[in-house]
Design a protein around this motif. Sequence first.
Motif, PDB file in Angstrom:
ATOM      1  N   ASN A 175       1.065  -1.318  -0.013  1.00  0.00           N
ATOM      2  CA  ASN A 175       0.126  -0.065   0.004  1.00  0.00           C
ATOM      3  C   ASN A 175       0.732   1.343   0.120  1.00  0.00           C
ATOM      4  OD1 ASN A 175      -1.859   2.184   0.417  1.00  0.00           O
ATOM      5  ND2 ASN A 175      -2.866   1.109   2.222  1.00  0.00           N
ATOM      6  N   TYR A 209       0.430   4.874   5.053  1.00  0.00           N
ATOM      7  CA  TYR A 209       1.604   4.164   5.881  1.00  0.00           C
ATOM      8  C   TYR A 209       0.906   3.043   6.634  1.00  0.00           C
ATOM      9  CZ  TYR A 209       5.066   3.286   9.457  1.00  0.00           C
ATOM     10  OH  TYR A 209       6.257   2.508  10.013  1.00  0.00           O
ATOM     11  N   GLN A 210       1.738   1.946   6.237  1.00  0.00           N
ATOM     12  CA  GLN A 210       1.403   0.817   7.081  1.00  0.00           C
ATOM     13  C   GLN A 210       2.457  -0.153   7.525  1.00  0.00           C
ATOM     14  OE1 GLN A 210      -1.932  -1.570   5.505  1.00  0.00           O
ATOM     15  NE2 GLN A 210      -0.751  -3.406   5.469  1.00  0.00           N
ATOM     16  N   GLY A 228       6.683   1.647   5.194  1.00  0.00           N
ATOM     17  CA  GLY A 228       6.596   0.670   6.399  1.00  0.00           C
ATOM     18  C   GLY A 228       7.461  -0.317   6.381  1.00  0.00           C
TER      19      GLY A 228
END
Length: 666
Positions: free
Chosen positions: A325, A329-330, A522
């Motif tokens: 993704n 933000y992940q 991330g």
Amino acid sequence: MKMSEESQAAMPLTPFCDSLTQYKRFVTREVMVGNLGIGGNNPIRIQSMTTTDTMNTLATVEQSIRMIESGCELIRITAPSLKEAQNLENIKTELRKRNYQTPLVADIHYTPNAAELAARIVEKVRINPGNYADKKKFDIIDYTDASYQEELDRIRNRFTPLVNICKEYGTAMRIGTNHGSLSDRIMSRFGDTPMGMVESALEFVRICEDLKYQNLVISMKSSNPIVMVEAYRLLVSKMKDEGMNYPLHLGVTEAGEGEDGRIKSASGIGTLLEDGLGDTIRVSLTEDPEFEAPVALSLAKRYVNRHTHEPIPQLSFQPFESVYNGYAYQKRVTTETGNIGGLQVPRVIADVSDLNLSHQQDLIPLGYRYAEALDKWKIEDTACDFLYMGKNKLGFEIPGTLRPIYDAEAWKAFETPQSYPLFHYDDFLSSEKKSGKLNFISIQASEIDVEKINFFKTQDSIVLILETKNIQGVADQRRAMLEMMHHDCLTPVIIKRNYAQLDANTFQLYSATDAAALLIDGLGDGVWFSCEENHAEQLKISNNTAFGTLQATRTRISKTEYISCPSCGRTLFDLQETTSKIRSKTSHLKGIKIAIMGCIVNGPGEMADAHYGYVGTGVGKITLYKGKEVVKRNIDSEKAVDALIDLIKENNDWIEHSEENEAPKM
């Protein structure tokens, strides 16, 4: 009706790039700014902005010449009212008289009549869709679809005259969204989000297209590199959906000064350049503008021949449909191993393998200072977490918060407690002796495959040191981690990059880019920068850059953050001197964000992300903010810094600068 962040996130998105493993610039249309082409097959263009009073013709011309000679290909000049817009003609005439043909850009906020006049004089106008036809009052309004359309019709009526003038005079336009100045209308429907930034610009772009005007450049600036990167990626996705391909102007606004400003700029701009996005860039530093272009040039030249990189293995799956993704933000989920991974902050490894460490004071560049008389260590917030010793045995005691890493064979021979081995992958497989707590495994990103990933999943004491030899190193390392995610491998990863034959400034820009581009996605549980010559000064630069990059990407906060604009002709006080004064008195306030703004154009909006704001609101007058709320108006500038400190104290965010972070020797 407001669109929730959840519904925005759920919207299907077109990938912002064709491939996550092969470098390719996003193909944009060519836009001519005078005799200068932006986009298309043109190189990445460099620009900056004057800081002089626009009414001072000679000062503006002289500064413009210094900027041009430092590498600027476009010169932007503020025109806050009609008189400044009119004086652009005198500035342009004087520059042309001196045989400088560099295109000029008028920077417009709040004053459409100034934009309409400037568009008849200079080669390009920049308008901010957040304040071109709107006044920001921080009001939240519940729009119906019909009432929202009425607002768009109002904007169209106000904006159309400028578009028609630009068409008539062949003037280019930048529609430049700033995160800090989104209109109340956009905020009411989309919130303070990257999607709101994108829609703010596209509302104006669609009007231009309806009027058959396409001589446009678009920007999505923010003082937060994560927001900035997400907004540009979303913009490209939306443009692809709507059949657009306008050139992109890149910049991190209010980046600040010195190494912090450079690291933050590289973190945002460099990440997008790695994606193949960006046609013109401006590095915004709280310094004289002629110092900006060399930084921008260093960033841009890295991508001249990037397409010649060694092939990177293709991903075995469709990343945008599963694990990746790039729009929000992940953090990659990893298992906590020792103090690495899981919910731990990213760790920093310092490479001292080429040095002969003989005394505790050798660790000063890495954030550790030993007080021999007290038998105590002073540990800075920017103190590294691990020392890579190579084959050299550490000859003195170090604090318990710091751990040495040795090459595996040396580690076995030394049998030093509280230290860890570094294996190569094959050596780890064959070694009978391993650490029961933590083993580092060095491996090239290109070597990561399903067989190795399945092996990693069986080990509960390993952390990967992920390296790359590919000039497209970010994509190489990203591919490896995405494959690990696809196969549910939770092994922590330290991002390691090796650099040779770089001066200190270039090293800082390149390393910040390489780490930030992954951290913003991330990816990565720590960083390790290794240089050809790791002397004491280089160690300090490497360590500061590592922590500065973690700070810029909001993944590990270790110091005060300053959101400081680069100054321009609107600035109402000496921004450089004031920033320096505020920094000298507040730099010990870890985690506090202080915005220092020359005027109100982006002030209140950017300060929504800051704890405190210091904004010029008149000649010699300062207004202080707590968040986006005004708390003290029109303070004399001579008293304003002390008033800011008093405000911080009143809100219980002040701590006295002390030696409380000393630790006894372990």
